[in-house]
Design a protein around this motif. Structure first.
Motif, short mmCIF file in Angstrom:
data_model
loop_
_atom_site.label_atom_id
_atom_site.label_comp_id
_atom_site.label_asym_id
_atom_site.label_seq_id
_atom_site.Cartn_x
_atom_site.Cartn_y
_atom_site.Cartn_z
N TRP A 27 9.71 2.81 -3.05
CA TRP A 27 9.17 3.49 -4.23
C TRP A 27 9.94 4.77 -4.49
CZ3 TRP A 27 7.07 8.25 -5.22
CH2 TRP A 27 6.55 8.41 -6.51
N LEU A 28 10.31 5.52 -3.44
CA LEU A 28 11.07 6.76 -3.64
C LEU A 28 12.44 6.48 -4.24
CD1 LEU A 28 10.18 8.76 -0.42
CD2 LEU A 28 9.53 9.31 -2.77
N ILE A 29 13.10 5.42 -3.77
CA ILE A 29 14.40 5.05 -4.34
C ILE A 29 14.25 4.68 -5.81
CG2 ILE A 29 16.21 3.28 -4.27
CD1 ILE A 29 15.87 3.30 -1.20
N TYR A 30 13.21 3.93 -6.12
CA TYR A 30 12.94 3.55 -7.51
C TYR A 30 12.68 4.79 -8.36
CZ TYR A 30 10.15 2.00 -11.48
OH TYR A 30 9.65 1.82 -12.73
N ALA A 31 11.86 5.71 -7.86
CA ALA A 31 11.51 6.92 -8.63
C ALA A 31 12.74 7.80 -8.83
CB ALA A 31 10.41 7.69 -7.91
N LEU A 32 13.56 7.96 -7.79
CA LEU A 32 14.77 8.77 -7.93
C LEU A 32 15.76 8.13 -8.91
CD1 LEU A 32 15.33 9.91 -4.25
CD2 LEU A 32 14.58 11.32 -6.18
N GLY A 33 15.92 6.83 -8.84
CA GLY A 33 16.80 6.13 -9.76
C GLY A 33 16.32 6.24 -11.20
N LEU A 34 15.02 6.08 -11.39
CA LEU A 34 14.46 6.19 -12.73
C LEU A 34 14.60 7.62 -13.25
CD1 LEU A 34 13.01 4.44 -14.82
CD2 LEU A 34 10.86 5.24 -13.86
N GLY A 35 14.39 8.61 -12.38
CA GLY A 35 14.56 10.01 -12.78
C GLY A 35 16.01 10.31 -13.16
N ALA A 36 16.97 9.76 -12.41
CA ALA A 36 18.38 9.97 -12.73
C ALA A 36 18.74 9.33 -14.06
CB ALA A 36 19.25 9.42 -11.62
N ALA A 40 0.84 -1.21 0.00
CA ALA A 40 0.00 0.00 0.00
C ALA A 40 0.87 1.25 0.00
CB ALA A 40 -0.94 -0.01 1.20
N GLY A 41 1.96 1.23 0.77
CA GLY A 41 2.87 2.37 0.78
C GLY A 41 3.54 2.60 -0.56
N ALA A 42 3.87 1.52 -1.24
CA ALA A 42 4.52 1.64 -2.54
C ALA A 42 3.55 2.11 -3.63
CB ALA A 42 5.14 0.31 -2.94
N LEU A 43 2.27 1.87 -3.45
CA LEU A 43 1.29 2.25 -4.47
C LEU A 43 0.61 3.58 -4.20
CD1 LEU A 43 -0.49 -1.12 -5.24
CD2 LEU A 43 1.01 0.18 -6.72
N LEU A 44 0.73 4.10 -2.99
CA LEU A 44 -0.01 5.31 -2.64
C LEU A 44 0.43 6.53 -3.44
CD1 LEU A 44 -2.18 6.49 -0.79
CD2 LEU A 44 -0.35 7.12 0.77
N LEU A 45 1.73 6.82 -3.48
CA LEU A 45 2.21 8.00 -4.21
C LEU A 45 2.00 7.89 -5.72
CD1 LEU A 45 5.35 9.09 -2.22
CD2 LEU A 45 3.11 10.15 -2.30
N PRO A 46 2.24 6.75 -6.36
CA PRO A 46 1.94 6.68 -7.80
C PRO A 46 0.46 6.89 -8.09
CG PRO A 46 3.38 4.88 -7.21
CD PRO A 46 2.97 5.55 -5.94
N MET A 47 -0.42 6.37 -7.23
CA MET A 47 -1.85 6.57 -7.45
C MET A 47 -2.22 8.04 -7.30
SD MET A 47 -5.26 5.73 -5.35
CE MET A 47 -4.60 6.82 -4.18
N LEU A 48 -1.74 8.68 -6.24
CA LEU A 48 -2.04 10.09 -6.03
C LEU A 48 -1.47 10.96 -7.14
CD1 LEU A 48 -1.55 10.48 -2.18
CD2 LEU A 48 -3.69 10.46 -3.46
N SER A 49 -0.25 10.66 -7.58
CA SER A 49 0.34 11.46 -8.65
C SER A 49 -0.39 11.27 -9.98
CB SER A 49 1.83 11.14 -8.80
OG SER A 49 1.99 9.82 -9.24
N SER A 50 -0.90 10.09 -10.24
CA SER A 50 -1.65 9.90 -11.50
C SER A 50 -2.96 10.68 -11.47
CB SER A 50 -1.89 8.42 -11.76
OG SER A 50 -2.72 7.86 -10.77
N TRP A 51 -3.64 10.71 -10.32
CA TRP A 51 -4.86 11.51 -10.23
C TRP A 51 -4.56 13.00 -10.30
CZ3 TRP A 51 -9.31 9.74 -11.50
CH2 TRP A 51 -9.64 8.41 -11.28
N LEU A 52 -3.47 13.43 -9.68
CA LEU A 52 -3.09 14.86 -9.75
C LEU A 52 -2.69 15.24 -11.17
CD1 LEU A 52 -1.12 15.34 -6.43
CD2 LEU A 52 -3.36 16.28 -7.04
N ARG A 53 -2.03 14.34 -11.89
CA ARG A 53 -1.68 14.60 -13.29
C ARG A 53 -2.94 14.77 -14.13
NH1 ARG A 53 1.33 10.21 -14.27
NH2 ARG A 53 3.09 11.20 -13.27
#
Length: 152
Positions: A124-133, A39-52
């Motif tokens: 999820w944050l580590i994954y997102a930062l790595g993907l962004g880099a 749930a923690g790993a999916l919360l921010l991607p879900m919120l960011s997709s709705w905000l997008r």
């Protein structure tokens, strides 16, 4: 009519008992922590997709006199899929916590859930930062090839 052997009936009855058998307390604790992590790993991607999607609706592209850019169907499908997946995980987490409380009355559910949630969020944050880099490095290399090609 088909007649079934007694061994077949016993096998089906024992399989039904195995399926309905409660999980051990330790496995339920692990399930609660694991589902909290998911749930923690999916919360921010879900919120960011709705905000997008909200940003696409609030700030449409006004670049010309033509038709307005519509909301992407893929973005809507992603937001809905992540919401449904998070809802499924939360429902299973609730079921696991209720079973754990039935097995052990004073079960520490909040601590293990928050720990799993925090670990999932950090992963999820580590994954997102790595993907962004990686994406920024790819863009930099792509731009360098274009500029280097023009200077030669």
């Amino acid at each position: 009519m088909l007649s079934e052997s007694p061994q077949t009936l016993l096998a089906v009855a024992s399989l039904a008992q195995v399926v309905d058998a409660p999980m051990s307390t330790e496995r339920l604790r692990q399930a609660v922590a694991g589902l909290g992590g998911l749930a923690g790993a999916l919360l921010l991607p879900m919120l960011s997709s709705w905000l997008r999607l909200l940003m696409q609706l609030l700030e449409p592209n006004h670049s010309g006199l033509g038709h307005q850019q519509r909301v992407s169907g893929l973005a809507v499908a992603r937001a809905l899929l992540l919401t449904l997946l998070l809802g499924f995980i939360v429902m299973n987490w609730q079921q696991a916590t209720s079973e754990l409380q039935q097995v052990q009355a004073e079960a520490p559910i909040v601590g293990s859930t928050l720990t799993g949630f925090a670990i999932g969020l950090v992963l999820w944050l580590i994954y997102a930062l790595g993907l962004g880099a990686l994406r920024a490095d790819w863009q930099r290399a792509r731009t360098g090839r274009r500029i280097g090609g023009l200077l030669r």
